[in-house]
Design a protein around this motif. Sequence first.
Motif, mmCIF file in Angstrom:
data_model
loop_
_atom_site.group_PDB
_atom_site.id
_atom_site.type_symbol
_atom_site.label_atom_id
_atom_site.label_comp_id
_atom_site.label_asym_id
_atom_site.label_seq_id
_atom_site.Cartn_x
_atom_site.Cartn_y
_atom_site.Cartn_z
ATOM 1 N N LEU A 1 0.834 -1.202 0.000
ATOM 2 C CA LEU A 1 0.000 0.000 0.000
ATOM 3 C C LEU A 1 0.869 1.252 0.000
ATOM 4 O O LEU A 1 0.646 2.172 -0.791
ATOM 5 C CB LEU A 1 -0.933 0.007 1.210
ATOM 6 C CG LEU A 1 -1.721 1.313 1.415
ATOM 7 C CD1 LEU A 1 -2.592 1.636 0.210
ATOM 8 C CD2 LEU A 1 -2.538 1.235 2.685
ATOM 9 N N ALA B 1 -3.520 0.592 -5.300
ATOM 10 C CA ALA B 1 -3.393 0.838 -3.865
ATOM 11 C C ALA B 1 -4.744 0.699 -3.166
ATOM 12 O O ALA B 1 -4.827 0.186 -2.052
ATOM 13 C CB ALA B 1 -2.801 2.222 -3.606
ATOM 14 N N ASP C 1 0.994 3.862 -2.994
ATOM 15 C CA ASP C 1 0.536 5.200 -2.638
ATOM 16 C C ASP C 1 1.543 6.261 -3.077
ATOM 17 O O ASP C 1 1.166 7.372 -3.445
ATOM 18 C CB ASP C 1 0.299 5.288 -1.130
ATOM 19 C CG ASP C 1 -0.159 6.658 -0.692
ATOM 20 O OD1 ASP C 1 -1.168 7.157 -1.234
ATOM 21 O OD2 ASP C 1 0.488 7.243 0.196
#
Length: 166
Positions: free
Chosen positions: A4, A164, A8
């Motif tokens: 993630l 994400a 991101d």
Amino acid sequence: ACALRFLDAAVLILPFYTVMFAEHGLSPAQIGVIMASWSLVGLALEAPTGVLADRTSRRLLLGAAQAVRCVGFLVWLAFPNFWGFLIGLMLWGLKSATLSGAFEAVVYDELKVLGREVEYARVIGRTQAARFAGVMTAALGAAPIANLGYPILIWASVATGAAAAL
């Protein structure tokens, strides 16, 4: 958690967005207003999104935050002017505020369920390294395709945001 944070940060438009603003005719003052609004939105919404994270699904918020930033990128594509860029960066600020507390809380909660909460600092450190790798990937990946135009960089950023979110 590392995936993630990597996705991101792997936003290909990141190294070029201020240049894009200038090339679309924004003055330095307008760019300053847009950048300040990004920071102000993030600051103003930090506490409210933290409260929201305590009252709703944090995982859902993490996905929704990414989707909000993707919408902001789509606004940039549809309205490449001061107002479009302003709205897009304000949505990015909302994403940042939402991700901030919810992400750390999810990591801690998941570690606690596993009885490994003492590993929190190490795990967060690894996610920060993954974030840095995402920024570097964005910078190195954007450079060779930048001459294809800003829409390609924005669509690639939407793609990493969608990944994400998932």
